[in-house]
Motif scaffolding. Structure first.
Motif, PDB file in Angstrom:
ATOM      1  N   UNK A 223       0.778  -1.300   0.050  1.00 50.25           N
ATOM      2  CA  UNK A 223      -0.059   0.061  -0.003  1.00 50.25           C
ATOM      3  C   UNK A 223       0.774   1.195   0.049  1.00 50.25           C
ATOM      4  N   UNK A 224       0.251   2.486  -0.475  1.00 47.34           N
ATOM      5  CA  UNK A 224       0.760   3.716  -0.298  1.00 47.34           C
ATOM      6  C   UNK A 224      -0.382   4.540   0.442  1.00 47.34           C
ATOM      7  N   UNK A 225      -0.096   5.817   0.462  1.00 46.37           N
ATOM      8  CA  UNK A 225      -1.095   6.531   1.069  1.00 46.37           C
ATOM      9  C   UNK A 225      -2.303   7.143   0.271  1.00 46.37           C
ATOM     10  N   UNK A 226      -1.487   7.243  -1.115  1.00 45.21           N
ATOM     11  CA  UNK A 226      -2.581   7.861  -1.974  1.00 45.21           C
ATOM     12  C   UNK A 226      -4.004   7.243  -2.093  1.00 45.21           C
ATOM     13  N   UNK A 227      -4.960   7.814  -1.850  1.00 45.42           N
ATOM     14  CA  UNK A 227      -6.440   7.219  -2.134  1.00 45.42           C
ATOM     15  C   UNK A 227      -6.419   6.018  -3.238  1.00 45.42           C
ATOM     16  N   UNK A 228      -7.152   5.262  -3.052  1.00 50.18           N
ATOM     17  CA  UNK A 228      -7.331   3.890  -3.775  1.00 50.18           C
ATOM     18  C   UNK A 228      -5.934   3.188  -4.477  1.00 50.18           C
ATOM     19  N   UNK A 229      -4.920   3.525  -3.881  1.00 51.83           N
ATOM     20  CA  UNK A 229      -3.722   3.246  -4.606  1.00 51.83           C
ATOM     21  C   UNK A 229      -3.755   1.862  -5.111  1.00 51.83           C
ATOM     22  N   UNK A 230      -3.215   1.430  -6.180  1.00 50.18           N
ATOM     23  CA  UNK A 230      -3.186   0.360  -6.568  1.00 50.18           C
ATOM     24  C   UNK A 230      -1.956  -0.161  -7.806  1.00 50.18           C
ATOM     25  N   UNK A 231      -1.227  -1.288  -7.565  1.00 47.45           N
ATOM     26  CA  UNK A 231      -0.063  -1.352  -8.473  1.00 47.45           C
ATOM     27  C   UNK A 231      -0.187  -2.251  -9.562  1.00 47.45           C
ATOM     28  N   UNK A 232      -1.636  -2.857  -9.617  1.00 45.12           N
ATOM     29  CA  UNK A 232      -1.872  -3.633 -10.770  1.00 45.12           C
ATOM     30  C   UNK A 232      -3.188  -2.970 -11.408  1.00 45.12           C
ATOM     31  N   UNK A 233      -3.508  -3.211 -12.543  1.00 45.14           N
ATOM     32  CA  UNK A 233      -4.914  -2.765 -12.967  1.00 45.14           C
ATOM     33  C   UNK A 233      -6.135  -3.489 -12.300  1.00 45.14           C
ATOM     34  N   UNK A 234      -6.970  -3.056 -11.694  1.00 39.52           N
ATOM     35  CA  UNK A 234      -8.109  -3.600 -11.076  1.00 39.52           C
ATOM     36  C   UNK A 234      -8.802  -4.696 -11.636  1.00 39.52           C
ATOM     37  N   UNK A 235      -9.008  -4.655 -13.061  1.00 45.07           N
ATOM     38  CA  UNK A 235      -9.779  -5.484 -13.845  1.00 45.07           C
ATOM     39  C   UNK A 235      -9.042  -7.094 -13.866  1.00 45.07           C
ATOM     40  N   UNK A 236      -7.947  -6.987 -13.901  1.00 42.12           N
ATOM     41  CA  UNK A 236      -6.962  -8.250 -13.772  1.00 42.12           C
ATOM     42  C   UNK A 236      -7.324  -8.963 -12.503  1.00 42.12           C
ATOM     43  N   UNK A 237      -7.751  -8.679 -11.527  1.00 41.61           N
ATOM     44  CA  UNK A 237      -8.101  -9.515 -10.492  1.00 41.61           C
ATOM     45  C   UNK A 237      -9.139 -10.990 -10.752  1.00 41.61           C
ATOM     46  N   UNK A 238      -9.710 -10.586 -11.554  1.00 45.39           N
ATOM     47  CA  UNK A 238     -10.846 -11.833 -12.284  1.00 45.39           C
ATOM     48  C   UNK A 238      -9.999 -12.658 -12.986  1.00 45.39           C
ATOM     49  N   UNK A 239      -8.787 -12.697 -13.349  1.00 49.04           N
ATOM     50  CA  UNK A 239      -8.224 -13.614 -14.084  1.00 49.04           C
ATOM     51  C   UNK A 239      -6.859 -13.992 -13.167  1.00 49.04           C
TER      52      UNK A 239
END
Length: 314
Positions: A223-239
């Motif tokens: 994690x980082x402090x930025x709101x809703x920070x993410x290091x991978x594209x969210x849509x890839x979680x389904x795969x």
């Protein structure tokens, strides 16, 4: 009678952390959580008025050790740039008195990296030989320190945009941490044929696209402090096969999980397992027919367990 807690500076915390086995302490914490001997509430996020910043409280209870505590981390907006700090308060469950007040910067770095290392040990194929680290700051260096002995790595690739202009001494320091380190010219080169990819950045958005990798890999993210920070594209979680540090709290805080659930139909109930389940062997190692993703948000219990270890070391 009221007592005054020990106050530990960042430098003192660094010295004391070097004297303890951080992964062992965190492993016991997650086993305690699995056995019902620890309590991990959700993070508490509070905004300051007038968009002046915010703070996050990380809480936790270690019943077997007789302590509870809170790490509080403010994000303060300033003209010269934001200020991020963190302090951990350790309390006695027996006397109700404060035991320790510790600058949590070193604790945060150590527990973040050591938690990832526990996940790598539990999830990575035993045959894994190529390790990639995206990032080169203190947190990335700590990841290298804790992960370097987990497998028989034949190559450790490191990439960070800042390394292009880094001094020779900074690059030498990375290679001094492990002689297998190779500084790569691009993110694409770093992840080529990787078995394990550790994302250790402060980026608010994706730094790799798992869909473009040449083979299934273990990908870890912090994690980082930025709101809703993410290091991978969210849509890839389904795969991917998704794991996390603690399934009861992580989906409510991790940026890519929140976005994936809201916009891409991802269901948090599809999380395969968390660290308490993995370390207590309630969940099996994943198969690598597709990518495996491990997400850590940082638990208050991790900070409290390390603060308790420092207090006992005193």
């Amino acid at each position: 009678m009221p007592s005054t807690p020990h106050v530990i500076s960042q430098d003192q915390a660094r010295e004391l952390l070097a004297q303890i086995d951080v992964p062992h302490i965190l492993r016991k914490l997650f086993l305690d959580l699995a056995a019902g001997q620890a309590v991990q509430p959700a993070q508490q996020w509070v905004a300051f008025p007038h968009a002046a910043g915010d703070f996050i409280n990380y809480l936790g209870v270690l019943a077997e050790d007789g302590v509870y505590g809170v790490k509080t981390s403010p994000y303060i907006v300033r003209e010269q740039g934001p200020l991020v700090a963190a302090w951990t308060l350790l309390m006695s469950m027996k006397t109700g008195q404060p035991l320790l007040l510790c600058d949590a910067a070193e604790l945060t770095t150590a527990r973040t990296a050591a938690t990832t290392a526990l996940a790598v040990d539990a999830l990575a194929p035993l045959s894994a030989r190529r390790l990639t680290i995206i990032g080169s700051g203190k947190v990335a260096q700590a990841h290298l320190y804790y992960a370097r002995q987990l497998r028989d790595w034949q190559r450790i690739s490191v990439f960070s945009p800042s390394l292009a202009s880094a001094s020779a001494s900074a690059i030498a320091h990375l290679k001094h941490l492990d002689p297998r380190v190779v500084i790569t010219p691009s993110g694409e080169a770093a992840v080529e044929d990787a078995d394990v990819i550790l994302l250790c950045t402060s980026s608010a958005g994706p730094v790799i696209d798992p869909a473009r990798l040449s083979k299934p890999a273990l990908i870890t993210s912090i994690s980082t402090n930025a709101p809703r920070a993410h290091e991978v594209p969210p849509q890839c979680l389904n795969a991917m096969q998704v794991f996390c540090d603690y399934r009861h709290t992580t989906p409510g805080s991790a940026g890519e999980m929140l976005i994936a659930a809201e916009q891409h139909g991802w269901d948090p109930r599809t999380i395969v397992g968390d660290l308490p389940e993995l370390l207590s062997e309630k969940v099996q190692r994943p198969t690598y027919d597709r990518h495996v993703f491990f997400r850590s948000i940082g638990l208050g219990l991790e900070d409290i367990a390390l603060a308790n270890a420092l207090w006992r070391q005193l």
